[in-house]
Write a protein that holds these residues in place. Structure first.
Motif, PDB file in Angstrom:
ATOM      1  N   ARG A 104      -3.100   9.249 -10.863  1.00  0.00           N
ATOM      2  CA  ARG A 104      -4.365   9.082 -11.581  1.00  0.00           C
ATOM      3  C   ARG A 104      -5.171  10.381 -11.546  1.00  0.00           C
ATOM      4  N   ASP A 141     -11.633   5.393 -15.786  1.00  0.00           N
ATOM      5  CA  ASP A 141     -11.567   3.963 -15.456  1.00  0.00           C
ATOM      6  C   ASP A 141     -12.743   3.236 -16.123  1.00  0.00           C
ATOM      7  N   GLU A 142     -12.804   1.912 -15.972  1.00  0.00           N
ATOM      8  CA  GLU A 142     -13.760   1.140 -16.775  1.00  0.00           C
ATOM      9  C   GLU A 142     -15.234   1.454 -16.485  1.00  0.00           C
ATOM     10  N   LEU A 143     -15.558   1.754 -15.225  1.00  0.00           N
ATOM     11  CA  LEU A 143     -16.952   2.102 -14.904  1.00  0.00           C
ATOM     12  C   LEU A 143     -17.306   3.453 -15.514  1.00  0.00           C
ATOM     13  N   GLN A 144     -16.396   4.417 -15.363  1.00  0.00           N
ATOM     14  CA  GLN A 144     -16.643   5.747 -15.925  1.00  0.00           C
ATOM     15  C   GLN A 144     -16.729   5.696 -17.447  1.00  0.00           C
ATOM     16  N   TYR A 186     -24.800   3.947 -10.347  1.00  0.00           N
ATOM     17  CA  TYR A 186     -23.626   3.234  -9.811  1.00  0.00           C
ATOM     18  C   TYR A 186     -23.016   3.950  -8.610  1.00  0.00           C
ATOM     19  N   ARG A 187     -23.799   4.800  -7.945  1.00  0.00           N
ATOM     20  CA  ARG A 187     -23.250   5.564  -6.811  1.00  0.00           C
ATOM     21  C   ARG A 187     -23.008   4.657  -5.608  1.00  0.00           C
ATOM     22  N   MET A 247       0.809  -1.223   0.000  1.00  0.00           N
ATOM     23  CA  MET A 247       0.000   0.000   0.000  1.00  0.00           C
ATOM     24  C   MET A 247       0.845   1.277   0.000  1.00  0.00           C
ATOM     25  N   ASP A 288       2.738   2.651  -2.165  1.00  0.00           N
ATOM     26  CA  ASP A 288       2.686   3.469  -3.374  1.00  0.00           C
ATOM     27  C   ASP A 288       1.266   3.886  -3.738  1.00  0.00           C
ATOM     28  N   SER A 289       0.280   3.445  -2.942  1.00  0.00           N
ATOM     29  CA  SER A 289      -1.111   3.682  -3.335  1.00  0.00           C
ATOM     30  C   SER A 289      -1.442   5.160  -3.419  1.00  0.00           C
ATOM     31  N   LYS A 290      -0.905   5.951  -2.478  1.00  0.00           N
ATOM     32  CA  LYS A 290      -1.186   7.384  -2.499  1.00  0.00           C
ATOM     33  C   LYS A 290      -0.585   8.015  -3.757  1.00  0.00           C
ATOM     34  N   ASP A 340       0.042   6.398  -6.580  1.00  0.00           N
ATOM     35  CA  ASP A 340      -0.762   5.931  -7.722  1.00  0.00           C
ATOM     36  C   ASP A 340      -2.034   6.758  -7.853  1.00  0.00           C
ATOM     37  N   GLY A 341      -2.686   6.976  -6.700  1.00  0.00           N
ATOM     38  CA  GLY A 341      -3.925   7.747  -6.691  1.00  0.00           C
ATOM     39  C   GLY A 341      -3.688   9.180  -7.131  1.00  0.00           C
ATOM     40  N   HIS A 379     -24.237   7.957 -13.328  1.00  0.00           N
ATOM     41  CA  HIS A 379     -23.482   8.074 -12.067  1.00  0.00           C
ATOM     42  C   HIS A 379     -24.373   7.763 -10.867  1.00  0.00           C
TER      43      HIS A 379
END
Lengths: 140, 66
Positions: free
Chosen positions: A11, A77-80, A139-140, A1, A3-5, A7-8, A136
């Motif tokens: 993005r 991302d895929e949902l968006q 899928y909220r 975790m 690198d998660s910040k 990565d975020g 949106h």
């Protein structure tokens, strides 16, 4: 975790960059459309050279806006992307069906005025906006 | 499709935002997957499996499977 910040942040930064790029190209396209539409009439009195130049400028800004939109969608991302795609499909359907019916209204003499393309553009914008909000919300 | 994403995330005390950053998707996407409203793509499912050190089947289950 660890690198998660990062990565975020990457993005988010990438998404912000794509959004800003799309805003700039859209503003450029709107401005060049206004110049192409009103310049000939109000500024250079229909002189061919500036009129052709303004049309090419408008076309170039339009191409830039399309490319910026593609990059914007690729950054989602895929949902968006799915929400965007569904909203686009609904808008295309509504634009085609209502647009053709609207055009037919004058031919069959149900309306006395000539159908305006701007009405169709406004309808498509509102449809896309509404479809995106509903997407949106689902899928909220 | 059912999934154990919420449980696995809670076990590691991660927030949805942290998991989203790790999987390089939006927090909305993680929320939609956890609620079963959206099924992830195969690459995203593999990414989640790698992150949790589990197989895909241990995270995602077909609803029809008993």
């Amino acid at each position: 975790m660890n690198d998660s910040k990062a990565d975020g942040d990457d993005r988010a930064a990438n998404s912000n960059r794509n959004t800003t790029r799309l805003k700039i190209w859209t503003a450029a396209w709107v401005m060049t459309t206004a110049i192409a539409a009103f310049g000939a009439k109000l500024v250079w009195d229909f002189a061919p050279l500036p009129t052709i130049g303004a049309q090419f400028l408008n076309l170039g800004a339009g191409v830039g806006m399309i490319i910026a939109t593609c990059r914007y969608v690729q950054g989602l991302d895929e949902l968006q992307q799915m929400i965007f795609l569904q909203a686009g499909a609904i808008t295309l359907g509504v634009g085609l069906v209502v647009g053709l019916s609207y055009d037919l209204l004058e031919d069959v003499r149900l309306i006395a005025f000539e159908p305006e393309i701007s009405h169709l553009v406004m309808l498509m914008c509102l449809t896309f906006l509404l479809a995106t909000i509903v997407g949106h919300w689902r899928y909220r | 499709m059912k999934n154990r994403l919420k449980v696995l995330r809670a076990e590691r005390d991660w927030t949805q935002a942290q998991l989203a950053a790790e999987l390089e998707v939006s927090r909305q996407t993680i929320n939609a997957i956890e609620k079963g409203k959206f099924d992830p793509s195969l690459p995203l499912a593999f990414k989640a499996a790698r992150l949790f050190g589990l197989s895909i089947e241990e995270i995602f289950q077909d609803e029809a499977t008993p």
